[in-house]
Design an enzyme around this catalytic site. Structure first.
Site, mmCIF file in Angstrom:
data_model
loop_
_atom_site.group_PDB
_atom_site.id
_atom_site.type_symbol
_atom_site.label_atom_id
_atom_site.label_comp_id
_atom_site.label_asym_id
_atom_site.label_seq_id
_atom_site.Cartn_x
_atom_site.Cartn_y
_atom_site.Cartn_z
ATOM 1 N N LYS A 216 0.816 -1.213 0.000
ATOM 2 C CA LYS A 216 0.000 0.000 0.000
ATOM 3 C C LYS A 216 0.859 1.277 0.000
ATOM 4 O O LYS A 216 2.070 1.225 0.157
ATOM 5 C CB LYS A 216 -0.951 -0.014 1.202
ATOM 6 C CG LYS A 216 -1.973 -1.148 1.139
ATOM 7 C CD LYS A 216 -2.876 -1.028 -0.070
ATOM 8 C CE LYS A 216 -4.109 -1.911 0.005
ATOM 9 N NZ LYS A 216 -3.871 -3.345 -0.037
HETATM 10 C C1 LIG Z 1 -9.975 -2.447 -1.342
HETATM 11 C C2 LIG Z 1 -9.318 -3.143 -0.179
HETATM 12 N N1 LIG Z 1 -9.957 -3.184 0.997
HETATM 13 C C3 LIG Z 1 -9.414 -3.772 2.066
HETATM 14 C C4 LIG Z 1 -8.189 -4.379 2.004
HETATM 15 C C5 LIG Z 1 -7.659 -5.073 3.213
HETATM 16 O O1 LIG Z 1 -6.498 -4.475 3.723
HETATM 17 P P1 LIG Z 1 -5.641 -5.248 4.826
HETATM 18 O O2 LIG Z 1 -4.768 -6.202 4.104
HETATM 19 O O3 LIG Z 1 -4.859 -4.141 5.494
HETATM 20 O O4 LIG Z 1 -6.586 -5.892 5.749
HETATM 21 C C6 LIG Z 1 -7.476 -4.361 0.799
HETATM 22 C C7 LIG Z 1 -6.164 -5.027 0.720
HETATM 23 O O5 LIG Z 1 -5.605 -5.303 -0.282
HETATM 24 C C8 LIG Z 1 -8.061 -3.742 -0.330
HETATM 25 O O6 LIG Z 1 -7.433 -3.727 -1.508
#
Ligand SMILES: Cc1ncc(COP(=O)(O)O)c(C=O)c1O
Length: 418
Positions: A216
């Site tokens: 990210k």
């Molecule tokens: C659109 C979206 N929402 C939520 C997430 C979840 O993030 P995390 O891995 O920090 O839980 C991601 C992760 O790739 C994502 O792309």
């Protein structure tokens, strides 16, 4: 076109790579040696810094964006058979957290330009459900779940391009629905003059959830941050993020009666560590520098691909600023003799990592089987997924890396155009 199985003997450019400097690595080392590894002062500082960067009232550091989405729905009191609207064009997390409560995810098709939830379809869906029209429910629950006003909307700022928040807030306010923004891609991004995550002038409860996953725009390896305007939501989330305990290890350590705590709810283990937070502080200090570099890469891609008719470059609406987490290129299948997957294989052969965002959720086995969805139920999401390719876009890319991507894309497109 060369065989995609034949890997060229050239260095591989990964799809994503964190941009972490020596200074941050040293700070992480210091924390590791400090004797305090779990949630503490570094997490508190990261919360304070993020609140300042985006203009949020309350910020809570968590173990992931998924945890933030989950705790948001918990704090909003979502329960079995409640309806929660989101987009099928997202990662697993956005809808799985709805299922944690046995609530029903209601998907709404996307806008073909931005990949974000379509406000027109959203409005029609909310109004249809509020009027009791069962046809807006997922096919397999139409006999068992009652169509009614959804309890929450979960818009996703896909690739870092903010959704049409004016329309979403207005609709949420008119129907008294809470808002949980999936802002996993949207740090830093803005809608009008307001940063995503900033305090918002809406009279329904809302949260926004950022991801600090390894790929990210700001990373802590694994991690996330929840922001909200409402003190009672923030208090509930803090409580539930650490076992529902009335006091956490950090506050216990600093007080006389350090062993004592009370469990007041069956919470979760979603806290961030100080090791991760230190990495995050180093990242956050450079958040705008890194975004500017990604924006420059995006501009270079777009100007280089502008005259290739077989390609469609990303469009960012006038009133928003993208975080440029993703550069979502699309092919025009009618202009290309090969499909998207062949283009991906060719780029791989040329030493370029790419990704696809996203396989829409209604195409996955779980949602097909559980809710009876067909590919044609969300035709725009399905069509755009089939022609999307995400190119590498990260601040550590050199100009030569960017040109290598451009050359490879141009080569495949020129060779295969029709
Ligand atoms: C659109 C979206 N929402 C939520 C997430 C979840 O993030 P995390 O891995 O920090 O839980 C991601 C992760 O790739 C994502 O792309």
């Amino acid at each position: 076109m060369p065989s995609p199985n034949h890997r060229a003997e050239i260095p591989f450019l990964p799809f994503a790579r964190p941009d972490v400097g020596e200074e941050t690595a040293d700070a992480v080392r210091d924390v590791i040696l400090s004797g305090w590894l779990t949630t503490g002062e570094q997490c508190r500082q990261l919360e304070e810094s993020l609140a300042e960067v985006v203009g949020a009232r309350h910020a809570i550091a968590l173990s992931s964006c998924t945890a933030a989405l989950h705790l948001s729905l918990e704090a909003l009191g979502v329960k079995a058979n409640d309806l929660v609207i989101t987009s099928p064009y997202t990662f697993a997390s956005t809808a799985e957290v709805i299922r944690y409560f046995d609530a029903v995810p209601v998907f709404v098709d996307i806008d073909a330009v931005t990949f974000n939830i379509s406000c027109d379809v959203l409005e029609a869906t909310v109004e249809g459900l509020a009027a009791g029209d069962q046809s807006f429910l997922p096919p397999s629950v139409r006999d068992t779940v009652e169509a009614r006003t959804p309890v929450a909307l979960m818009p996703v700022h896909v690739g870092g391009v903010p959704c049409d928040l004016d329309g979403i807030y207005k609709l949420a306010s008119a129907h008294r629905m809470a808002i949980v923004e999936d802002a996993a891609h949207a740090l830093p991004a803005s809608h009008g003059s307001r940063a995503i995550g900033a305090a918002v002038d809406v009279d329904v409860p809302s949260t926004a959830c950022f991801s600090f996953y390894a790929t990210k725009t700001v990373t802590t390896g694994e991690g996330g941050m929840l922001v909200t305007d409402e003190g009672n939501i923030a208090d509930r989330i803090r409580l539930m993020s650490l076992h529902g305990m009335s006091r956490n290890a950090w506050t216990r350590e600093g007080e006389d009666n350090s062993w004592s705590y009370e469990i007041v709810a069956p919470g979760y283990k979603y806290n961030m560590t100080d090791i991760a937070a230190t990495l995050g502080l180093g990242q956050l200090a450079r958040v705008n520098i890194m975004r500017d570099r990604r924006a420059a890469i995006a501009r270079r891609y777009t100007e280089s691909f502008a005259r290739l008719e077989a390609l469609e470059t990303p469009t960012v609406p006038d009133n928003v600023e993208s975080a440029w987490h993703l550069y979502m290129l699309r092919i025009r299948p009618e202009r290309l003799a090969v499909d998207r997957d062949r283009v991906v294989s060719y780029l791989q052969y040329r030493g370029i990592g790419t990704s696809i965002h996203f396989i829409p959720l209604h195409l996955h086995a779980y949602y097909r089987n559980k809710y009876g969805y067909e590919p044609g139920d969300f035709p725009i999401a399905t069509r755009e997924f089939e022609r999307e390719i995400s190119l590498p876009i990260y601040s550590g890319m050199s100009d030569a890396d960017v040109e290598m991507v451009i050359d490879a894309v141009r080569e495949v497109v020129l060779e295969c155009s029709r």
